[in-house]
Design a protein around this motif. Structure first.
Motif, short mmCIF file in Angstrom:
data_model
loop_
_atom_site.label_atom_id
_atom_site.label_comp_id
_atom_site.label_asym_id
_atom_site.label_seq_id
_atom_site.Cartn_x
_atom_site.Cartn_y
_atom_site.Cartn_z
N ALA A 1 22.86 -8.90 -32.62
CA ALA A 1 21.90 -9.13 -31.54
C ALA A 1 20.50 -8.70 -31.97
CB ALA A 1 22.32 -8.37 -30.29
N LEU A 2 20.41 -7.58 -32.66
CA LEU A 2 19.12 -7.11 -33.12
C LEU A 2 18.51 -8.08 -34.14
CD1 LEU A 2 19.80 -3.30 -33.58
CD2 LEU A 2 18.43 -4.37 -31.82
N LEU A 3 19.33 -8.54 -35.06
CA LEU A 3 18.82 -9.44 -36.08
C LEU A 3 18.44 -10.80 -35.50
CD1 LEU A 3 21.27 -8.63 -39.00
CD2 LEU A 3 18.88 -7.96 -38.80
N LEU A 4 19.28 -11.33 -34.62
CA LEU A 4 19.01 -12.63 -34.02
C LEU A 4 17.79 -12.57 -33.11
CD1 LEU A 4 22.59 -13.88 -33.19
CD2 LEU A 4 21.04 -14.78 -34.93
N GLY A 5 17.65 -11.48 -32.40
CA GLY A 5 16.53 -11.36 -31.47
C GLY A 5 15.22 -11.12 -32.15
N ASN B 1 12.39 -8.11 -22.15
CA ASN B 1 12.91 -8.83 -23.30
C ASN B 1 11.83 -8.93 -24.37
OD1 ASN B 1 15.48 -9.71 -22.12
ND2 ASN B 1 14.17 -10.88 -20.75
N ALA B 2 12.26 -8.97 -25.62
CA ALA B 2 11.32 -9.17 -26.72
C ALA B 2 11.10 -10.66 -26.91
CB ALA B 2 11.90 -8.55 -27.99
N VAL B 3 9.84 -11.06 -26.96
CA VAL B 3 9.49 -12.47 -27.18
C VAL B 3 8.33 -12.53 -28.16
CG1 VAL B 3 10.26 -13.26 -24.91
CG2 VAL B 3 7.92 -12.54 -25.21
N GLU B 4 8.11 -13.70 -28.72
CA GLU B 4 7.03 -13.88 -29.68
C GLU B 4 6.05 -14.92 -29.15
OE1 GLU B 4 6.76 -15.00 -34.36
OE2 GLU B 4 8.41 -13.71 -33.71
N GLU B 5 4.78 -14.64 -29.33
CA GLU B 5 3.73 -15.58 -28.93
C GLU B 5 2.66 -15.58 -30.01
OE1 GLU B 5 0.74 -17.89 -27.45
OE2 GLU B 5 2.84 -17.92 -26.95
N ASP B 6 2.45 -16.72 -30.61
CA ASP B 6 1.42 -16.90 -31.63
C ASP B 6 1.56 -15.87 -32.76
OD1 ASP B 6 -0.71 -18.29 -32.70
OD2 ASP B 6 -2.22 -17.05 -31.71
N GLY B 7 2.81 -15.61 -33.17
CA GLY B 7 3.07 -14.70 -34.27
C GLY B 7 3.12 -13.23 -33.91
N ASP B 8 2.80 -12.89 -32.67
CA ASP B 8 2.83 -11.49 -32.24
C ASP B 8 4.04 -11.25 -31.34
OD1 ASP B 8 0.39 -10.73 -33.51
OD2 ASP B 8 -0.71 -11.71 -31.88
N LYS B 9 4.59 -10.05 -31.41
CA LYS B 9 5.77 -9.73 -30.61
C LYS B 9 5.38 -8.91 -29.38
CE LYS B 9 8.82 -10.09 -34.46
NZ LYS B 9 10.11 -9.93 -34.94
N TYR B 10 6.03 -9.25 -28.27
CA TYR B 10 5.74 -8.61 -26.99
C TYR B 10 7.04 -8.23 -26.29
CZ TYR B 10 1.04 -10.51 -27.45
OH TYR B 10 -0.23 -10.81 -27.91
N LEU B 11 6.96 -7.18 -25.49
CA LEU B 11 8.00 -6.88 -24.52
C LEU B 11 7.53 -7.48 -23.22
CD1 LEU B 11 8.96 -3.15 -25.15
CD2 LEU B 11 10.40 -5.15 -25.43
N VAL B 12 8.38 -8.28 -22.59
CA VAL B 12 7.99 -8.98 -21.37
C VAL B 12 9.03 -8.75 -20.29
CG1 VAL B 12 7.43 -11.23 -20.36
CG2 VAL B 12 6.89 -10.77 -22.75
N GLY B 13 8.57 -8.48 -19.07
CA GLY B 13 9.52 -8.30 -17.98
C GLY B 13 8.86 -8.35 -16.63
N PRO B 14 9.69 -8.49 -15.60
CA PRO B 14 9.18 -8.58 -14.23
C PRO B 14 9.13 -7.23 -13.54
CG PRO B 14 11.50 -9.13 -14.26
CD PRO B 14 11.12 -8.80 -15.68
N LEU B 15 8.24 -7.14 -12.58
CA LEU B 15 8.14 -5.97 -11.72
C LEU B 15 7.90 -6.48 -10.31
CD1 LEU B 15 7.76 -2.80 -11.50
CD2 LEU B 15 5.32 -3.27 -11.61
N CYS B 16 8.61 -5.93 -9.35
CA CYS B 16 8.44 -6.31 -7.95
C CYS B 16 8.04 -5.08 -7.16
CB CYS B 16 9.73 -6.88 -7.38
SG CYS B 16 10.29 -8.34 -8.25
N VAL C 1 3.55 -6.64 -22.93
CA VAL C 1 2.85 -5.64 -23.74
C VAL C 1 3.23 -5.85 -25.20
CG1 VAL C 1 2.61 -3.89 -21.93
CG2 VAL C 1 4.66 -3.91 -23.33
N SER C 2 2.23 -5.76 -26.06
CA SER C 2 2.48 -5.98 -27.49
C SER C 2 3.25 -4.81 -28.08
CB SER C 2 1.16 -6.19 -28.24
OG SER C 2 0.33 -5.06 -28.12
N PHE C 3 4.03 -5.11 -29.11
CA PHE C 3 4.82 -4.07 -29.77
C PHE C 3 3.92 -2.96 -30.30
CE2 PHE C 3 9.18 -5.91 -31.17
CZ PHE C 3 9.41 -6.36 -29.89
N ASP C 4 2.69 -3.30 -30.73
CA ASP C 4 1.79 -2.26 -31.26
C ASP C 4 1.10 -1.48 -30.14
OD1 ASP C 4 -0.23 -3.92 -30.30
OD2 ASP C 4 -0.97 -4.47 -32.30
N LYS C 5 1.39 -1.84 -28.88
CA LYS C 5 0.89 -1.15 -27.68
C LYS C 5 -0.62 -1.28 -27.47
CE LYS C 5 4.58 2.13 -28.41
NZ LYS C 5 4.94 3.45 -28.80
#
Length: 154
Positions: A11-15, A69-84, A99-103
């Motif tokens: 899962a870590l490698l695939l993600g 979830n970890a996602v990639e946008e334009d070569g950069d990695k982000y943690l993305v999630g919802p808040l209510c 938020v970008s992985f580099d914070k």
């Protein structure tokens, strides 16, 4: 035990998100970001400090959250999630945060749907969107795509 470890490793490698997963066991939630790391707090304050009329739960990233979830946008990695604001008002008031992985970068989309919208009315047609952190078109698309993953969003 080795099956779990192999599954986790796959899962870590695939993600492609080993950095984020290793740092927080894949359980990061938006409502825990500001308390988890001072750099996240500083970056988020930079996003919201000049914004007007933001609700307290958005300013403080407090409320009901699901796993990011970890996602990639334009070569950069982000943690993305919802808040209510609350689990009960999630259809009417929610924030999608990236938020970008580099914070160093944070973006969000505040989505508000009028309360009392009849069940036969599509929330997408009645929603107001407000972007925070000046996201470019690619990031705006990423935030909207995250919203579409909600089965109650049509």
């Amino acid at each position: 035990m080795s099956f779990s470890f192999k599954t986790l490793t796959a899962a870590l490698l695939l993600g492609g998100s080993t950095l984020a997963m290793a740092a927080n066991d894949g359980q990061a939630r938006v409502n825990e970001l500001l308390s988890s790391d001072p750099q996240y707090r500083e970056t988020w304050q930079g996003v919201v400090h000049k914004e007007e009329r933001l609700p307290e739960w958005v300013m403080n990233l407090s409320g009901d959250a699901q796993q990011m979830n970890a996602v990639e946008e334009d070569g950069d990695k982000y943690l993305v999630g919802p808040l209510c604001e609350t689990a009960q008002t999630c259809l009417n008031k929610r924030l999608i945060v990236a938020v970008s992985f580099d914070k160093k970068h944070a973006y969000a989309m505040l989505v508000e749907v009028p309360a009392g919208l009849p069940a036969d009315k599509s929330p997408t047609r009645h929603a107001e969107y407000r972007f925070l952190g000046k996201p470019d078109e690619g990031m705006q698309a990423l935030l909207k795509e995250q919203l579409k993953k909600d089965p109650n969003w049509y």
